[in-house]
Each structure stands twice: as structure tokens, then as C-alpha cells.
Write a protein that holds these residues in place. Structure first.
Motif, mmCIF file in Angstrom:
data_model
loop_
_atom_site.group_PDB
_atom_site.id
_atom_site.type_symbol
_atom_site.label_atom_id
_atom_site.label_comp_id
_atom_site.label_asym_id
_atom_site.label_seq_id
_atom_site.Cartn_x
_atom_site.Cartn_y
_atom_site.Cartn_z
ATOM 1 N N GLU A 5 123.484 20.086 72.083
ATOM 2 C CA GLU A 5 122.252 20.350 72.817
ATOM 3 C C GLU A 5 121.457 19.071 73.069
ATOM 4 O O GLU A 5 120.940 18.850 74.171
ATOM 5 N N VAL A 6 121.366 18.229 72.049
ATOM 6 C CA VAL A 6 120.574 17.001 72.180
ATOM 7 C C VAL A 6 121.251 16.010 73.107
ATOM 8 O O VAL A 6 120.609 15.429 74.004
ATOM 9 N N PHE A 7 122.541 15.778 72.937
ATOM 10 C CA PHE A 7 123.240 14.798 73.766
ATOM 11 C C PHE A 7 123.342 15.263 75.214
ATOM 12 O O PHE A 7 123.312 14.447 76.136
ATOM 13 N N ALA A 8 123.456 16.579 75.446
ATOM 14 C CA ALA A 8 123.506 17.096 76.819
ATOM 15 C C ALA A 8 122.180 16.892 77.524
ATOM 16 O O ALA A 8 122.135 16.654 78.733
ATOM 17 N N ALA A 9 121.093 16.974 76.773
ATOM 18 C CA ALA A 9 119.760 16.848 77.372
ATOM 19 C C ALA A 9 119.308 15.400 77.497
ATOM 20 O O ALA A 9 118.674 15.021 78.488
ATOM 21 N N ALA A 10 119.630 14.565 76.496
ATOM 22 C CA ALA A 10 119.063 13.216 76.445
ATOM 23 C C ALA A 10 120.088 12.097 76.500
ATOM 24 O O ALA A 10 119.712 10.931 76.631
ATOM 25 N N GLY A 11 121.381 12.435 76.408
ATOM 26 C CA GLY A 11 122.381 11.387 76.328
ATOM 27 C C GLY A 11 122.536 10.898 74.902
ATOM 28 O O GLY A 11 121.790 11.296 74.002
ATOM 29 N N PHE A 12 123.499 10.018 74.693
ATOM 30 C CA PHE A 12 123.761 9.523 73.343
ATOM 31 C C PHE A 12 122.691 8.560 72.873
ATOM 32 O O PHE A 12 122.194 8.656 71.759
ATOM 33 N N ARG A 13 122.317 7.631 73.726
ATOM 34 C CA ARG A 13 121.404 6.574 73.286
ATOM 35 C C ARG A 13 119.996 7.115 73.010
ATOM 36 O O ARG A 13 119.364 6.741 72.030
ATOM 37 N N ALA A 14 119.511 8.002 73.856
ATOM 38 C CA ALA A 14 118.157 8.525 73.668
ATOM 39 C C ALA A 14 118.110 9.670 72.662
ATOM 40 O O ALA A 14 117.080 9.905 72.030
ATOM 41 N N LEU A 40 127.870 22.729 79.124
ATOM 42 C CA LEU A 40 129.011 21.841 78.917
ATOM 43 C C LEU A 40 129.152 20.861 80.080
ATOM 44 O O LEU A 40 129.421 19.670 79.870
ATOM 45 N N ILE A 41 128.945 21.339 81.298
ATOM 46 C CA ILE A 41 129.034 20.468 82.465
ATOM 47 C C ILE A 41 127.931 19.415 82.415
ATOM 48 O O ILE A 41 128.147 18.248 82.752
ATOM 49 N N SER A 42 126.741 19.817 81.985
ATOM 50 C CA SER A 42 125.647 18.860 81.845
ATOM 51 C C SER A 42 125.991 17.787 80.823
ATOM 52 O O SER A 42 125.730 16.600 81.036
ATOM 53 N N LEU A 43 126.582 18.202 79.710
ATOM 54 C CA LEU A 43 126.980 17.242 78.681
ATOM 55 C C LEU A 43 127.929 16.201 79.249
ATOM 56 O O LEU A 43 127.728 14.993 79.080
ATOM 57 N N TYR A 44 128.977 16.661 79.926
ATOM 58 C CA TYR A 44 129.970 15.733 80.467
ATOM 59 C C TYR A 44 129.368 14.850 81.564
ATOM 60 O O TYR A 44 129.695 13.663 81.659
ATOM 61 N N ALA A 45 128.496 15.430 82.382
ATOM 62 C CA ALA A 45 127.877 14.650 83.459
ATOM 63 C C ALA A 45 127.012 13.529 82.884
ATOM 64 O O ALA A 45 127.089 12.371 83.315
ATOM 65 N N VAL A 46 126.179 13.864 81.901
ATOM 66 C CA VAL A 46 125.271 12.878 81.309
ATOM 67 C C VAL A 46 126.049 11.804 80.555
ATOM 68 O O VAL A 46 125.843 10.595 80.744
ATOM 69 N N LEU A 47 126.964 12.231 79.700
ATOM 70 C CA LEU A 47 127.648 11.264 78.844
ATOM 71 C C LEU A 47 128.691 10.442 79.589
ATOM 72 O O LEU A 47 128.905 9.277 79.261
ATOM 73 N N SER A 48 129.356 11.036 80.585
ATOM 74 C CA SER A 48 130.345 10.254 81.327
ATOM 75 C C SER A 48 129.683 9.124 82.097
ATOM 76 O O SER A 48 130.197 8.003 82.162
ATOM 77 N N GLY A 91 130.706 14.719 91.944
ATOM 78 C CA GLY A 91 129.439 14.545 92.637
ATOM 79 C C GLY A 91 128.714 15.840 92.893
ATOM 80 O O GLY A 91 127.495 15.941 92.678
ATOM 81 N N ILE A 92 129.445 16.862 93.339
ATOM 82 C CA ILE A 92 128.784 18.122 93.674
ATOM 83 C C ILE A 92 128.272 18.821 92.423
ATOM 84 O O ILE A 92 127.287 19.573 92.469
ATOM 85 N N GLN A 93 128.917 18.577 91.281
ATOM 86 C CA GLN A 93 128.419 19.166 90.033
ATOM 87 C C GLN A 93 127.037 18.625 89.675
ATOM 88 O O GLN A 93 126.195 19.362 89.142
ATOM 89 N N ILE A 94 126.792 17.348 89.976
ATOM 90 C CA ILE A 94 125.467 16.780 89.729
ATOM 91 C C ILE A 94 124.423 17.505 90.579
ATOM 92 O O ILE A 94 123.349 17.884 90.086
ATOM 93 N N HIS A 95 124.737 17.708 91.856
ATOM 94 C CA HIS A 95 123.804 18.405 92.745
ATOM 95 C C HIS A 95 123.594 19.847 92.288
ATOM 96 O O HIS A 95 122.487 20.384 92.386
ATOM 97 N N TRP A 96 124.652 20.475 91.781
ATOM 98 C CA TRP A 96 124.542 21.842 91.273
ATOM 99 C C TRP A 96 123.641 21.909 90.046
ATOM 100 O O TRP A 96 122.820 22.822 89.921
ATOM 101 N N LEU A 97 123.774 20.931 89.146
ATOM 102 C CA LEU A 97 122.921 20.904 87.964
ATOM 103 C C LEU A 97 121.445 20.717 88.345
ATOM 104 O O LEU A 97 120.550 21.273 87.715
ATOM 105 N N ILE A 98 121.208 19.935 89.406
ATOM 106 C CA ILE A 98 119.837 19.699 89.863
ATOM 107 C C ILE A 98 119.261 20.928 90.558
ATOM 108 O O ILE A 98 118.104 21.309 90.339
ATOM 109 N N ASP A 99 120.081 21.574 91.397
ATOM 110 C CA ASP A 99 119.584 22.698 92.205
ATOM 111 C C ASP A 99 120.650 23.795 92.289
ATOM 112 O O ASP A 99 121.286 23.990 93.333
#
Length: 208
Positions: free
Chosen positions: A33-42, A113-121, A178-186
Motif C-alpha cells: 500500500e505504501v510503495f504503491a502510493a508513494a514509491g520506494f524512496r518516499a 497492483l497496476i499502480s504499484l508497478y507503474a510507480v515503481l517501474s 502508457g495507457i495504463q498511466i492515463h487509466w490510473l489518472i482518469d
């Protein structure tokens, strides 16, 4: 004799092990939950610990370091994500595009899960990121699976004129990410499955 053997049905002392496994599961889920929302570093160990009411030192006791926790969490999610996932490599040429669409539909049901992979990748491309090897290997596996599937289509004459397997694999992978990023946003306005279907209709001759 040194004593009677333990009866086969004697209860075993498994309490501490069950508690350890349960605690590790709590930590892995909180880390997700934390890494999907904030990434690893934050995302901090303090944030992860606070979600389940423990001290950060407990996380270090179970995983040793924040970097080791990240890898354990990614391995755990990869193993759990494989359940019910379409086996693209087992599909015949004509079924491959449909398999990609089934995978896209499945991903729609796991936005976290998609958010996690998008942020961390994306974050893994930064210097000295502990997930760099994981995401590089994951990208290589995905490209290889796509390349293999589209090559089987090329061999059967199922790719559109002027499209080769390498181009098809690269363009599909790039559009999907790329389209997954747009889907996560909207998510209300963007459909990954519909965008992928339109793309596949352009590069293949299969009815989907």
C-alpha cells in the motif's frame, strides 16, 4: 531405550511460526500500500509500520532492510499475481491477441497492483534503485513473450502488411504501459482494454 517415540498424531508446536508468517504477511501488505502510493524512496518504514501498529524495528527484524522488504514484496506480488493469469506462451497464433485482451481485462480488476508497478517501474530508472534489476528483468520477460506471440502470428501471416514481430511487440508494450498511466489518472474516461483492442486491430488481421 531413550524414551517412547512421539505418536504420529501428536500436536506440533506451530504457534510461533504461524505468528511469524502472519506478521510477515501484514508487513508485506502494508508495504504494498505504501510503495504503491508513494514509491520506494518516499515510502518509509515508519509509514509502513504505522499502518499495522508496530515499530519500524519489527520490520527490520523480519526483513533486515528496506531494500530487502521491497524485493520480498515484489516477489510476493509476482507470485500472487500469477494466479488465473493467461499463459500467453501457450496460445496459438490466432488466439494471441485475445489473450492480451483477457490480460488487460484482468488488470482492470487490480488497480492497486497496476499502480504499484507503474510507480515503481518508473522510479526504478533512477540511480541505485533497489528494484532496477527486478523491473529490467520483468520488462525483458514481457517483451520476449510479446515478441514470441507476434512472431507466431507473423509465421501464420496474421500481422498487417508492413508490421513485423519486433515492431508489434515494442509498440504494444509501449502503448499498454502508457495507457495504463492515463487509466490510473482518469479511469472513468480511459479504457486500457479498448485502446489495446484498437491497436491490435491495426497491427493484426485477426477479428477481435
Amino acid at each position: 531405550m531413550t524414551g517412547s517415540p512421539t505418536p504420529p498424531d501428536a500436536p506440533r508446536k506451530r504457534g510461533p511460526y504461524r505468528k511469524t508468517d502472519a506478521r510477515r504477511r501484514e508487513i508485506l501488505d502494508a508495504a504494498f500500500e505504501v510503495f504503491a502510493a508513494a514509491g520506494f524512496r518516499a515510502g518509509s518504514l515508519k509509514d509502513i509500520a504505522a499502518r499495522i501498529g508496530i515499530d519500524p524495528s519489527t520490520i527490520l527484524h523480519h526483513f533486515g532492510s528496506k531494500e530487502a522488504l521491497l524485493r520480498a514484496m515484489l516477489d510476493d506480488k509476482q507470485a500472487r499475481d500469477s494466479d488465473g493469469k493467461p499463459d500467453l506462451e501457450s496460445l496459438d497464433a490466432a488466439s494471441f491477441p485475445g489473450g492480451l485482451l483477457e490480460l488487460a481485462k484482468r488488470n482492470d480488476r487490480v488497480p492497486g497492483l497496476i499502480s504499484l508497478y507503474a510507480v515503481l517501474s518508473a522510479e526504478s530508472t533512477t540511480v541505485d534503485h533497489p528494484g532496477a534489476d527486478y523491473f529490467r528483468e520483468r520488462a525483458e520477460r514481457t517483451r520476449s513473450a510479446f515478441r514470441q506471440g507476434f512472431q507466431s502470428m507473423a509465421d501464420e501471416g496474421l500481422l498487417a502488411a508492413g508490421v513485423d514481430a519486433e515492431d508489434a511487440a515494442t509498440s504494444t508494450f509501449a502503448l499498454w504501459d502508457g495507457i495504463q498511466i492515463h487509466w490510473l489518472i482518469d479511469p472513468a474516461s480511459v479504457s486500457v482494454t479498448d485502446a489495446l483492442r484498437r491497436h491490435l486491430r491495426l497491427i493484426t488481421t485477426v477479428e477481435i
